[in-house]
Write an enzyme that holds these catalytic residues in place. Structure first.
Site, PDB file in Angstrom:
ATOM      1  CD  GLU A 187      45.433  49.743  36.794  1.00 34.75           C
ATOM      2  OE1 GLU A 187      45.505  49.610  37.989  1.00 34.75           O
ATOM      3  OE2 GLU A 187      45.379  51.144  36.436  1.00 34.75           O
ATOM      4  CD  GLU A 382      40.952  51.616  35.277  1.00 35.80           C
ATOM      5  OE1 GLU A 382      41.461  52.365  36.086  1.00 35.80           O
ATOM      6  OE2 GLU A 382      40.922  50.268  35.260  1.00 35.80           O
TER       7      GLU A 382
END
Ligand code: BG6
Length: 484
Positions: A187, A382
């Site tokens: 991320e 994810e």
């Protein structure tokens, strides 16, 4: 039959990488074992100031009276044998996991790696391969050697690139042939909000724009460096970037809202524009210039970024986001992953224990957005929902979890089959319960496997199959055809 009432995702490609995801900082534990050095995530405490530390507004301190959940995680360090067996039993084709940098280089400054650390991951990767499970390895998932963070102030310093390159080269060589899929930073766009994800604590917000531009640039250069190194080590290596994704919707059809939603998404795409398309977009350069922010480009950086772009784009998806240009419009804020969002009234009835909204169709929108923009293979690294689970007589009935995943699998199936998206795999988050990144709680559970531990790190740490375990096993065995 409505879109999400279907019980089959027929048409999934052969070789699709079904699996699950975890990360060292939230799963491993064993923080002071095996020659591991301290990681900066070992200092993120439980308590009311957790967010101030995590967001880089307050310096992390080591206080013997505080609890630091990353130090125990779900104790994967001592349970990995049985965990790999459980993943194999579910039929995983892929496991996303991260290497803890400070397990390999305890301070980040060593020339020689910690042999015990290298051996630990070697054994894990070998066991995965023996079960036909492809490791997808995140090189950096929210943890850096603490000593590096203290010495350099995290990614503010360009020196970090050399330290990271040495680490990447070391693990790339050590695991050549064992690991083929790599992610450079988890991320990466989260650093825009959570400076600590760049190893930075910024007590004086006035420097925000310049510091953010500097650490982002250094991380981009490091990511490109990892691409170069891993390709050189083995041309079979595939290297991806990883961003926190989620398409942005306008609250109203007012052009101002539409434009704001566009700007938000453009801000998210900025990271993939650099890492996947190889250049800072024009709008970003102009915005930085307008703000008087200097990006520390050195000669050759532009060409280097253009040359070493990623092979695929991976992302986390939890929900879409919603924005409104008018503060006077009554719109509630909603909780969510990393980035703030307004509460979407159309998703209202689907709120969860931690008040994260659910928007499965938003996953298809997000996938289509990346596909249409970059035409690169994608990977959902994810996805999932954190819930409260109860262990009763060795069983956990997590129907809400199954429902969430079923909807998202339908959406990703349509992205592949109807929209032509090249999707490599799907690794739902926290495939075995682990410590939550945002709250530090264990009771926020995402797993197919229940771990008997509480928020204080107390419990047997025994593993139990939830209902979703058997369900996902069936999904994988039927390559998505049976979602019932
Ligand atoms: C992503 C992170 O932001 O979301 C994970 O990559 C994190 O590390 C996951 O755990 C879910 O968030 P949370 O706060 O529920 O753990």
């Amino acid at each position: 039959m409505s879109y999400f009432d279907r019980t089959s995702a027929a048409g999934m490609p052969e070789g699709f990488l079904w699996g699950g995801a975890l990360a060292a900082n939230q799963a491993e534990g064993g923080w002071n074992e095996g020659g591991r050095g301290m990681s900066h995530s070992d200092l993120i405490p439980q308590g009311s100031d957790r967010w101030d530390v995590m967001f880089g507004r307050q310096k992390p301190v080591d206080d013997p009276d505080r609890l630091y959940p990353c130090r125990w995680g779900n104790d994967f360090f001592h349970h990995w044998h049985e965990d790999v067996e459980l993943f194999a039993e579910m039929g995983f084709k892929c496991l996303r996991l991260s290497i803890c940098w400070s397990r390999i280089f305890p301070t980040g400054m060593e020339t020689e790696p910690n042999g015990e650390g290298l051996e630990f991951y070697r054994q894990v990767f070998e066991a995965l391969r023996e079960h036909g499970i492809e490791p997808l390895v995140t090189l950096s998932h929210y943890d850096y050697p603490l000593a590096l963070v203290e010495r350099y102030g995290g990614w503010q310093s360009r020196e970090m690139i050399e330290r990271y390159a040495h680490y990447v080269e070391t693990v790339g060589r050590a695991y050549q042939g064992l690991v083929r899929y790599w992610l450079t930073f988890n991320e990466i766009n989260s650093v825009a909000l959570s400076y600590l994800n760049a190893g930075v604590t910024l007590e004086d917000e006035r420097d925000r724009a310049a510091v953010t531009a500097a650490f982002s640039h250094h991380m981009f250069m490091a990511s490109a460096r990892a691409v170069e190194i891993l390709h050189k080590i083995d041309s079979a290596n595939k290297v991806g970037c990883m961003v926190a994704a989620g398409a942005t919707y306008p609250y109203r059809c007012a052009p101002e809202d539409v434009w704001l939603a566009y700007e938000e998404d453009r801000g998210r795409y900025f990271y993939t524009d650099v890492m996947a398309a190889g250049a800072y977009p024009a709008w970003k350069l102009r915005a930085l210039e307008k703000e008087g922010v200097h990006v520390p480009f050195e000669p050759g950086d532009t060409e280097y970024l253009a040359e070493h772009t990623v092979d695929f784009i991976s992302f986390s998806y939890y929900c879409s986001r919603l924005v409104c240009a008018d503060d006077q419009v009554i719109a509630e804020k909603a909780e969510g992953n990393v980035f703030p969002t307004l509460r979407n009234p159309y998703l209202k009835d689907k709120e969860t224990a931690w008040k994260w909204q659910i928007d499965a169709l938003g996953l298809r929108v997000t996938l289509a957005g990346y596909h249409d923009r970059y035409h690169l293979p994608l990977f959902i690294a994810e996805n999932g929902v954190g819930g409260l689970d109860a262990l009763e007589d060795g069983k956990v009935h997590d129907a809400y979890h199954i429902d969430y995943l079923r909807r998202h699998i339908l959406a990703l199936r349509d992205a592949i089959v109807e929209d032509g998206v090249d999707l490599m795999g799907y690794t739902p988050w926290g495939c075995i319960d682990l410590v939550s990144a945002s709250t530090g709680q264990m009771k926020k559970r995402y797993g197919f496997v229940y771990v008997d531990a509480d928020d204080m790190g107390k419990g047997t740490f025994d593993r139990y199959r939830k209902d979703s375990f058997c369900w996902y096993q069936k999904v994988i065995a039927s390559n998505g055809e049976d979602l019932s």
